[in-house]
Scaffold this motif. Structure first.
Motif, PDB file in Angstrom:
ATOM      1  N   HIS A 110       0.759  -1.155   0.182  1.00 44.16           N
ATOM      2  CA  HIS A 110      -0.019  -0.124   0.067  1.00 44.16           C
ATOM      3  C   HIS A 110       0.885   1.229   0.079  1.00 44.16           C
ATOM      4  CE1 HIS A 110      -3.324   2.727   1.371  1.00 44.16           C
ATOM      5  NE2 HIS A 110      -2.493   3.215   1.932  1.00 44.16           N
ATOM      6  N   LEU A 111       0.715   2.281  -1.063  1.00 40.75           N
ATOM      7  CA  LEU A 111       1.496   3.587  -0.844  1.00 40.75           C
ATOM      8  C   LEU A 111       0.772   4.307  -0.045  1.00 40.75           C
ATOM      9  CD1 LEU A 111       3.269   5.200  -2.714  1.00 40.75           C
ATOM     10  CD2 LEU A 111       1.529   6.269  -3.661  1.00 40.75           C
TER      11      LEU A 111
ATOM     12  N   LYS B 186      -6.985   1.890  -4.523  1.00 40.00           N
ATOM     13  CA  LYS B 186      -6.706   2.946  -3.307  1.00 40.00           C
ATOM     14  C   LYS B 186      -5.538   2.503  -2.883  1.00 40.00           C
ATOM     15  CE  LYS B 186      -9.787  -0.256  -0.445  1.00 40.00           C
ATOM     16  NZ  LYS B 186      -8.670  -0.650   0.132  1.00 40.00           N
ATOM     17  N   ASP B 187      -4.893   1.359  -3.031  1.00 42.31           N
ATOM     18  CA  ASP B 187      -3.790   0.917  -2.397  1.00 42.31           C
ATOM     19  C   ASP B 187      -2.605   1.315  -3.199  1.00 42.31           C
ATOM     20  OD1 ASP B 187      -4.505  -0.460  -0.015  1.00 42.31           O
ATOM     21  OD2 ASP B 187      -5.795  -1.819  -1.308  1.00 42.31           O
ATOM     22  N   LEU B 188      -2.774   1.131  -4.713  1.00 39.93           N
ATOM     23  CA  LEU B 188      -1.482   1.385  -5.404  1.00 39.93           C
ATOM     24  C   LEU B 188      -1.691   2.658  -6.225  1.00 39.93           C
ATOM     25  CD1 LEU B 188      -0.603  -2.279  -5.999  1.00 39.93           C
ATOM     26  CD2 LEU B 188       0.518  -0.533  -4.482  1.00 39.93           C
ATOM     27  N   ARG B 189      -2.018   3.947  -5.648  1.00 45.34           N
ATOM     28  CA  ARG B 189      -1.956   5.097  -6.534  1.00 45.34           C
ATOM     29  C   ARG B 189      -0.644   5.316  -6.782  1.00 45.34           C
ATOM     30  NH1 ARG B 189      -3.276   8.596  -1.595  1.00 45.34           N
ATOM     31  NH2 ARG B 189      -2.166   7.087  -0.680  1.00 45.34           N
TER      32      ARG B 189
END
Lengths: 156, 249
Positions: A110-111, B186-189
């Motif tokens: 997750h970023l 949503k996790d790897l923008r």
């Protein structure tokens, strides 16, 4: 009109330069980067939130590196999960009585932000535990993130 | 002969009144403009040749107040810091309008100070070649494989522009960018994507400095002052009547 425009231009120039300078300046990482399984402690007798008088927590076979060592007033306890495995086991000692809890989960990157980089989030699948002092563990949320969200409740 | 004289005098007065009105109009050249940004190439040379952004625009004046604008560009972006290496490559387009806040007699087709509104669409591929994550158990090195995504955003673009030479202008604008969707979930923008910038921020700021070539395609006569009130016209008419009176008598 032109005079008004010319008097307005320096403000625009200054605003533009400050934008340019700000956009080039490196920023610091200020967000939370660790994702933890958050466990709150409850009294099995009263069903009220009661932190243990003493809490010791460490990963199985990692007793030399303790997360909590006879720490008081821990509420909630933060369990760091291993992103390179799909399960991990913790030894937990509540008020001097030892139990083990095993968590089964999946992990994904997750970023957080450009400044902080990436972390791993987890989805809790299931868990197993011994019942020496723990009476019951209630699952509240499967999403293990950097947010301050309770995942399990440990009744003891 | 007298009648001819009266008509001629009336015509002169009409012509004169027309001339008076002409002082309240401006011949405003409507233009097609082609601009190229040199902040992108400049920062490429300045920033160790890591990030190459090239963009330009075409605009078409609809009136002295408003112009249609289409912008496009390409970005090749690389970024590394202590815990990850990231790269993104792609194209973007923005479409919208520019509003000129200057009065036509001030602007004269040479100066512009105003506000633009844009919708931006970005198509890009991104990849995190490696990232490090360290916690209680271990230090983990992982990656996010290359994937193609689309980003959407809106912009408010205040700016100024002035003519340097005939049909050649320079101008700059600040871009206030508002993210609609960065793509990637949503996790790897995306850490950064073409046209918008830092994908983890809901609002971004940018700046462009343009060299612009203008091609006039139409001259529009713009009334800068409303027609004079009717009272002076009545005075003119009475003047005509006075002129006519000796003839009728």
């Amino acid at each position: 009109m032109m005079k008004k425009l010319y008097s307005f231009l320096p403000a625009i120039v200054i605003a533009g330069c400050s934008v340019l300078i700000n956009s080039c300046a490196p920023e610091a990482c200020v967000e939370e980067t660790g994702s933890f399984l958050k466990a709150s402690f409850y009294s099995y007798a009263t069903k009220l939130k009661v932190p243990p008088d003493s809490l010791t927590l460490y990963g199985l076979n990692m007793q030399t590196n303790k997360i909590y060592n006879k720490t008081t007033q821990v509420q909630p306890a933060l369990f760091p999960l291993n992103p390179s495995a799909d399960n991990c086991t913790f030894v937990i000692r509540i008020n001097g009585i030892t139990d083990t809890i095993q968590f089964i989960y999946s992990s994904f990157p997750h970023l957080i932000s450009k400044e902080c980089g990436y972390t791993f989030y987890h989805t809790l699948d299931t868990f197993f535990y011994s019942k020496h002092t723990i009476d019951f563990i209630y699952r509240n949320s499967d999403n293990i993130t950097t947010l301050n969200e309770e995942n399990i409740r440990i009744f003891y | 002969m007298r009648r001819t004289y009266v008509y001629f005098t009336s015509l002169l007065i009409l012509v004169n009144s027309g001339t008076l009105n002409a002082q309240d109009t401006v011949r405003f050249p409507l233009k097609v403009r082609v601009g190229i940004d040199f902040v992108g190439p400049g920062s490429y040379l300045w920033d160790k040749k890591n990030n190459f952004n090239l963009e330009g625009y075409i605009s078409l004046d609809r009136s002295e107040k408003m112009a249609y604008v289409i912008e496009g560009g390409h970005l090749n972006y690389k970024y590394s810091q202590y815990n990850y290496d990231y790269q993104a490559k792609g194209i973007f387009i923005r479409a919208g309008v520019d509003f000129n806040l200057l009065k036509p007699d001030v602007s004269s087709g040479k100066y512009w100070a105003g506000l633009g509104l844009r919708y931006g669409l970005s198509s890009y591929s991104s990849e995190t070649t490696s990232f490090q994550y360290k916690n209680y158990w271990d230090s983990v090195t992982s990656s996010v494989p290359r994937r193609t995504s689309m980003g959407h955003f809106l912009e408010v673009v205040p700016g100024v522009r002035t003519e340097l030479f005939r049909n050649l202008s320079i101008g700059w604008s600040i871009r206030l960018k508002f993210l609609i969707s960065a793509g990637g979930g949503k996790d790897l923008r995306p850490i950064y994507f073409p046209g918008y910038g830092t994908g983890s921020k809901a609002v971004n700021v940018g700046i462009n400095y343009y060299l612009i070539w203008s091609i006039p395609f139409k001259i529009k006569t713009v009334i800068t002052k409303p027609p004079a009130p009717e009272e002076p016209e009545e005075t003119q008419v009475s003047t005509v009547n006075q002129t006519q009176q000796p003839f009728t008598n």
